[in-house]
Design an enzyme around this catalytic site. Structure first.
Site, mmCIF file in Angstrom:
data_model
loop_
_atom_site.group_PDB
_atom_site.id
_atom_site.type_symbol
_atom_site.label_atom_id
_atom_site.label_comp_id
_atom_site.label_asym_id
_atom_site.label_seq_id
_atom_site.Cartn_x
_atom_site.Cartn_y
_atom_site.Cartn_z
ATOM 1 N N ARG A 255 8.359 -9.347 8.553
ATOM 2 C CA ARG A 255 7.639 -9.262 10.082
ATOM 3 C C ARG A 255 9.244 -9.199 11.437
ATOM 4 O O ARG A 255 8.617 -9.000 11.849
ATOM 5 C CB ARG A 255 7.599 -11.489 10.331
ATOM 6 C CG ARG A 255 7.672 -11.569 11.746
ATOM 7 C CD ARG A 255 7.473 -13.568 11.376
ATOM 8 N NE ARG A 255 7.599 -14.139 12.979
ATOM 9 C CZ ARG A 255 7.357 -15.048 12.534
ATOM 10 N NH1 ARG A 255 7.799 -15.929 11.799
ATOM 11 N NH2 ARG A 255 6.883 -15.430 13.936
ATOM 12 N N ASN B 235 -1.270 -15.204 7.257
ATOM 13 C CA ASN B 235 -2.073 -14.725 8.451
ATOM 14 C C ASN B 235 -2.733 -12.573 8.044
ATOM 15 O O ASN B 235 -1.295 -12.418 7.512
ATOM 16 C CB ASN B 235 -1.012 -14.781 9.894
ATOM 17 C CG ASN B 235 -1.332 -15.887 9.878
ATOM 18 O OD1 ASN B 235 -2.194 -16.445 10.674
ATOM 19 N ND2 ASN B 235 -0.507 -16.376 11.125
ATOM 20 N N CYS C 45 -5.839 -22.075 11.309
ATOM 21 C CA CYS C 45 -5.743 -22.190 12.403
ATOM 22 C C CYS C 45 -4.629 -23.507 13.484
ATOM 23 O O CYS C 45 -5.783 -24.467 13.249
ATOM 24 C CB CYS C 45 -5.388 -20.958 12.804
ATOM 25 S SG CYS C 45 -3.915 -20.746 14.880
ATOM 26 N N HIS D 113 -6.279 -15.371 17.216
ATOM 27 C CA HIS D 113 -5.417 -15.554 17.659
ATOM 28 C C HIS D 113 -6.255 -14.587 18.923
ATOM 29 O O HIS D 113 -5.150 -13.650 19.327
ATOM 30 C CB HIS D 113 -4.330 -15.035 17.168
ATOM 31 C CG HIS D 113 -2.821 -14.925 16.189
ATOM 32 N ND1 HIS D 113 -2.595 -15.316 14.978
ATOM 33 C CD2 HIS D 113 -3.787 -17.258 15.450
ATOM 34 C CE1 HIS D 113 -1.676 -15.804 14.652
ATOM 35 N NE2 HIS D 113 -3.141 -16.986 14.526
ATOM 36 N N TYR E 12 -2.055 -16.262 22.742
ATOM 37 C CA TYR E 12 -1.911 -14.814 21.762
ATOM 38 C C TYR E 12 -2.543 -14.048 22.604
ATOM 39 O O TYR E 12 -2.125 -12.655 22.673
ATOM 40 C CB TYR E 12 -2.254 -14.650 20.704
ATOM 41 C CG TYR E 12 -1.464 -15.173 19.891
ATOM 42 C CD1 TYR E 12 -1.042 -14.514 18.406
ATOM 43 C CD2 TYR E 12 -1.636 -16.751 18.963
ATOM 44 C CE1 TYR E 12 -0.226 -15.185 17.815
ATOM 45 C CE2 TYR E 12 -1.584 -17.061 17.726
ATOM 46 C CZ TYR E 12 -0.595 -16.338 17.625
ATOM 47 O OH TYR E 12 0.549 -17.043 16.579
#
Ligand code: G6P
Ligand code: MN
Ligand code: MN
Length: 416
Positions: A88, A143, A163, A193, A240
């Protein structure tokens, strides 16, 4: 019923145990599955203690053997992260070299995550097809949820994507209005998102216009948005949308700050230290600093309604199936849906105005190409997905980012 959690060694799992302990008496066996035995050794026992502290009777165990974990399960929750916070961290870093945002689910970082993740989730789903109880549900928190859910549905699995953004906003608006969360119905539209709240209804009346009239600054701050975005258009974007509406400012800010991955890694180290304390039998407040607040409540509510054929409305990731006429029926959208034992059915939604329609159509097309790249591999497919993304969109940029993305992720990609 038996519930299997893939990625059960996540530091988030005690939050799930807390939700199950309070709200899910139908679970008789909880199995946490994770390849990381050291994580399981800390997360497993504390999760068992938390459930017991709530008076829950379920047998709680943990294993690195996915077959054993999934065997006979009525539901499989998938919450894994390929490559952990280290991968990440790269997703959040290298796109900045190209003046693009670095983010784990949005833009090039999100594509990298999809490429790493989709093949593994599909492998687990195949295992579930063979070993879980007949008709078992796959609930995907992994995700990028929109792309992963579409991969599962295209492969013929009984899957729902989940989510916590909508349930978090439902609770937030309920607290502003001084009402119970269940009484708040959101007109939540878009893709995972990439969502907006168009209405906040209590007893059928939309209270969003009044809320924006009286408290727009506070609401904008809550979703990390510039206030005029809300007041000019009358909707509340999820945080987002900041990566689109404030892209350049966000790039500048990211260049100065450390990554979210690094911050999360530090929180996780501290959480694991706390979980090792045999006296700890409650979810630590520190867990509240993670983005996944209320995810356990969303999961428990979804499980209960799928297994109990409740017919209530929850926000999930589901096939478009005609909900928005400008999108393919097969596209996955994030909207309120009626949840029963046959799966979620989207509630009919008013058409999207052009301001939303353009971005949703654009990102949905990117998601289709991203899934194709994740399933089939190959440099050309990666380049096409990047070119299709509204935050990239230029040929030379997409080509350069493609080489970088593949180089950064080669060890996770069977074809690279
Ligand atoms: C929200 C999103 C999740 C995401 C999380 C990140 O909850 O809905 O999909 O994984 O934020 O939180 P973190 O604490 O890892 O930054
Ligand atoms: Mn999410
Ligand atoms: Mn490789």
């Amino acid at each position: 019923m038996k519930l299997a959690v893939i990625g059960g060694g996540s530091t988030y799992t005690p939050e799930l145990a807390d939700g199950l302990g309070r709200l899910a008496p139908q679970v008789t066996e909880l199995v946490l599955v994770d390849p990381d035995e050291a994580r399981l050794a800390a997360v497993g026992p504390v999760s068992a203690r938390i459930m017991r502290a709530h008076g829950h009777q379920a047998a709680v165990r943990w294993t690195s053997d996915a077959e054993d974990g999934i065997d006979g399960a009525a539901a499989v929750l998938i919450q894994l992260r390929v490559g952990g916070q280290a991968a990440r961290d790269r997703d959040e870093t290298w796109p900045l070299d190209f003046c693009c945002i670095g983010q784990e689910t949005t833009g090039a970082g999100g594509l990298a995550k999809a490429l790493r993740t989709v093949p593994l989730v599909l492998e687990i789903a195949e295992l579930a097809r063979r070993r879980a109880a007949p008709g078992a549900w796959l609930i995907d928190f992994t995700n990028p949820v929109g792309i992963v859910t579409r991969a599962l549905l295209d492969a013929g699995h009984r899957a729902v994507g989940l989510c916590n953004v909508a349930i978090g906003l439902q609770r937030y608006f309920a607290s502003l209005l001084g009402v119970a969360p269940e009484s708040v119905a959101l007109d939540h539209v878009g893709l995972n998102h990439l969502t907006w709240e168009r209405a906040v209804r209590v007893d059928g009346t939309d209270l969003l216009p009044g809320l924006l009239e009286a408290r727009s600054a506070e609401i904008a701050a809550h979703v990390d948005s510039a206030e005029p975005v809300l007041t000019a258009h009358g909707f509340v974007p999820s945080y987002y949308l900041r990566y689109y509406y404030e892209h350049d400012a966000e790039v500048a800010a990211q260049r100065k700050a450390g990554t979210r991955a690094a911050a999360v890694a530090a929180i996780e180290a501290e959480l694991l230290r706390m979980y090792a304390d045999p006296a700890l039998d409650t979810k630590p407040a520190l867990l509240g600093e993670r983005g996944g607040a209320y995810y356990s409540e969303a999961a428990v509510a979804l499980l209960a309604s799928l297994l109990g054929d409740a017919g209530d409305v929850q926000v999930v990731n589901v096939r478009n199936a005609g909900t928005f006429g400008f999108l393919a029926d097969e596209a996955v959208i994030e909207v309120p849906a009626v949840i029963g034992s046959a799966g979620p059915v989207p509630v009919p939604a008013a058409p999207l105005p052009p301001l939303l329609r353009g971005l949703v159509g654009h990102v949905s097309a990117y998601e289709e190409l991203a899934l194709d790249a994740a399933l089939q591999g190959g440099r050309a497919r990666v380049a096409e997905a990047l070119l299709a993304h509204p935050l990239i969109g230029q040929h030379e940029l997409a080509e350069k980012m493609t080489d970088r993305l593949i180089a950064e992720n080669a060890r996770f990609l069977s074809w690279a």
